[in-house]
Write a protein that holds these residues in place. Structure first.
Motif, PDB file in Angstrom:
ATOM      1  N   ARG A 195     -16.133   0.880 -51.628  1.00  0.00           N
ATOM      2  CA  ARG A 195     -16.017   2.341 -51.724  1.00  0.00           C
ATOM      3  C   ARG A 195     -14.547   2.721 -51.646  1.00  0.00           C
ATOM      4  O   ARG A 195     -13.799   2.229 -50.810  1.00  0.00           O
ATOM      5  N   LEU A 196     -14.112   3.608 -52.535  1.00  0.00           N
ATOM      6  CA  LEU A 196     -12.749   4.106 -52.540  1.00  0.00           C
ATOM      7  C   LEU A 196     -12.568   5.090 -51.387  1.00  0.00           C
ATOM      8  O   LEU A 196     -13.307   6.060 -51.275  1.00  0.00           O
ATOM      9  N   LEU A 197     -11.582   4.832 -50.540  1.00  0.00           N
ATOM     10  CA  LEU A 197     -11.297   5.719 -49.412  1.00  0.00           C
ATOM     11  C   LEU A 197     -10.128   6.646 -49.698  1.00  0.00           C
ATOM     12  O   LEU A 197     -10.109   7.786 -49.249  1.00  0.00           O
ATOM     13  N   PHE A 198      -9.131   6.137 -50.443  1.00  0.00           N
ATOM     14  CA  PHE A 198      -7.928   6.910 -50.727  1.00  0.00           C
ATOM     15  C   PHE A 198      -7.282   6.362 -51.990  1.00  0.00           C
ATOM     16  O   PHE A 198      -7.258   5.156 -52.203  1.00  0.00           O
ATOM     17  N   ALA A 199      -6.760   7.262 -52.815  1.00  0.00           N
ATOM     18  CA  ALA A 199      -6.061   6.837 -54.030  1.00  0.00           C
ATOM     19  C   ALA A 199      -4.838   7.710 -54.235  1.00  0.00           C
ATOM     20  O   ALA A 199      -4.888   8.927 -54.090  1.00  0.00           O
ATOM     21  N   ALA A 200      -3.741   7.054 -54.553  1.00  0.00           N
ATOM     22  CA  ALA A 200      -2.503   7.731 -54.906  1.00  0.00           C
ATOM     23  C   ALA A 200      -1.922   6.982 -56.104  1.00  0.00           C
ATOM     24  O   ALA A 200      -2.469   5.975 -56.541  1.00  0.00           O
ATOM     25  N   GLU A 201      -0.828   7.468 -56.619  1.00  0.00           N
ATOM     26  CA  GLU A 201      -0.235   6.856 -57.797  1.00  0.00           C
ATOM     27  C   GLU A 201       0.127   5.395 -57.570  1.00  0.00           C
ATOM     28  O   GLU A 201       0.026   4.573 -58.473  1.00  0.00           O
ATOM     29  N   LYS A 202       0.548   5.057 -56.347  1.00  0.00           N
ATOM     30  CA  LYS A 202       0.981   3.685 -56.070  1.00  0.00           C
ATOM     31  C   LYS A 202       0.276   3.058 -54.883  1.00  0.00           C
ATOM     32  O   LYS A 202       0.807   2.186 -54.228  1.00  0.00           O
ATOM     33  N   CYS A 203      -0.943   3.498 -54.619  1.00  0.00           N
ATOM     34  CA  CYS A 203      -1.683   2.930 -53.481  1.00  0.00           C
ATOM     35  C   CYS A 203      -3.179   3.201 -53.650  1.00  0.00           C
ATOM     36  O   CYS A 203      -3.567   4.310 -54.002  1.00  0.00           O
ATOM     37  N   LEU A 204      -3.970   2.174 -53.411  1.00  0.00           N
ATOM     38  CA  LEU A 204      -5.418   2.323 -53.346  1.00  0.00           C
ATOM     39  C   LEU A 204      -5.876   1.752 -52.025  1.00  0.00           C
ATOM     40  O   LEU A 204      -5.444   0.674 -51.612  1.00  0.00           O
ATOM     41  N   ILE A 205      -6.768   2.472 -51.344  1.00  0.00           N
ATOM     42  CA  ILE A 205      -7.358   1.965 -50.113  1.00  0.00           C
ATOM     43  C   ILE A 205      -8.863   1.958 -50.313  1.00  0.00           C
ATOM     44  O   ILE A 205      -9.461   2.997 -50.608  1.00  0.00           O
ATOM     45  N   LEU A 206      -9.438   0.781 -50.169  1.00  0.00           N
ATOM     46  CA  LEU A 206     -10.873   0.577 -50.354  1.00  0.00           C
ATOM     47  C   LEU A 206     -11.504   0.167 -49.034  1.00  0.00           C
ATOM     48  O   LEU A 206     -10.835  -0.454 -48.198  1.00  0.00           O
ATOM     49  N   GLU A 207     -12.774   0.470 -48.891  1.00  0.00           N
ATOM     50  CA  GLU A 207     -13.480  -0.013 -47.725  1.00  0.00           C
ATOM     51  C   GLU A 207     -13.687  -1.511 -47.892  1.00  0.00           C
ATOM     52  O   GLU A 207     -14.111  -1.976 -48.947  1.00  0.00           O
ATOM     53  N   GLY A 208     -13.385  -2.267 -46.854  1.00  0.00           N
ATOM     54  CA  GLY A 208     -13.540  -3.709 -46.914  1.00  0.00           C
ATOM     55  C   GLY A 208     -15.006  -4.105 -46.971  1.00  0.00           C
ATOM     56  O   GLY A 208     -15.868  -3.444 -46.395  1.00  0.00           O
ATOM     57  N   ILE A 209     -15.282  -5.170 -47.685  1.00  0.00           N
ATOM     58  CA  ILE A 209     -16.638  -5.696 -47.812  1.00  0.00           C
ATOM     59  C   ILE A 209     -16.661  -7.074 -47.182  1.00  0.00           C
ATOM     60  O   ILE A 209     -15.794  -7.899 -47.441  1.00  0.00           O
ATOM     61  N   GLU A 210     -17.663  -7.303 -46.356  1.00  0.00           N
ATOM     62  CA  GLU A 210     -17.776  -8.617 -45.731  1.00  0.00           C
ATOM     63  C   GLU A 210     -18.639  -9.536 -46.537  1.00  0.00           C
ATOM     64  O   GLU A 210     -19.431  -9.186 -47.308  1.00  0.00           O
TER      65      GLU A 210
END
Length: 101
Positions: A86-101
């Motif tokens: 799941r995408l948590l945050f997106a910017a032009e030079k950064c993506l933060i995704l929820e980690g999957i185990e």
């Protein structure tokens, strides 16, 4: 309300990334005495993707953002042999995704 306090944070660089720098963050929380610890709104693991400066491929982050915002929710409804984060945050030079185990 459940308030979390970060008790421990670890950061590990993922070596398999080719087009970006990828880091796996894991957090352990202290919920305090007033909480049952069942707040699932804040994930325990994240994947942070940053562009490699030597490749100049920032445009790929725009494409990935569209994928995670538009197509990933539809794909999550299907029975796939793999998980899509799941995408948590997106910017032009950064993506933060929820980690999957």
């Amino acid at each position: 309300a459940c308030f979390k306090r970060v008790q421990h944070l670890s950061i590990e660089r993922v070596q398999q990334a080719v087009l970006s720098q990828v880091f796996r963050l894991s957090a352990t929380y202290d919920y305090g005495d007033d909480s049952d610890g069942n707040d699932d709104n804040i994930p325990n693991q994240w994947i942070v993707k940053l562009p490699r400066k030597d490749l100049h491929l920032e445009w790929t982050f725009r494409s990935e953002k569209i994928f995670y915002e538009v197509f990933a929710p539809l794909l999550r409804e299907m029975e796939l042999p793999f998980a899509i984060p799941r995408l948590l945050f997106a910017a032009e030079k950064c993506l933060i995704l929820e980690g999957i185990e």
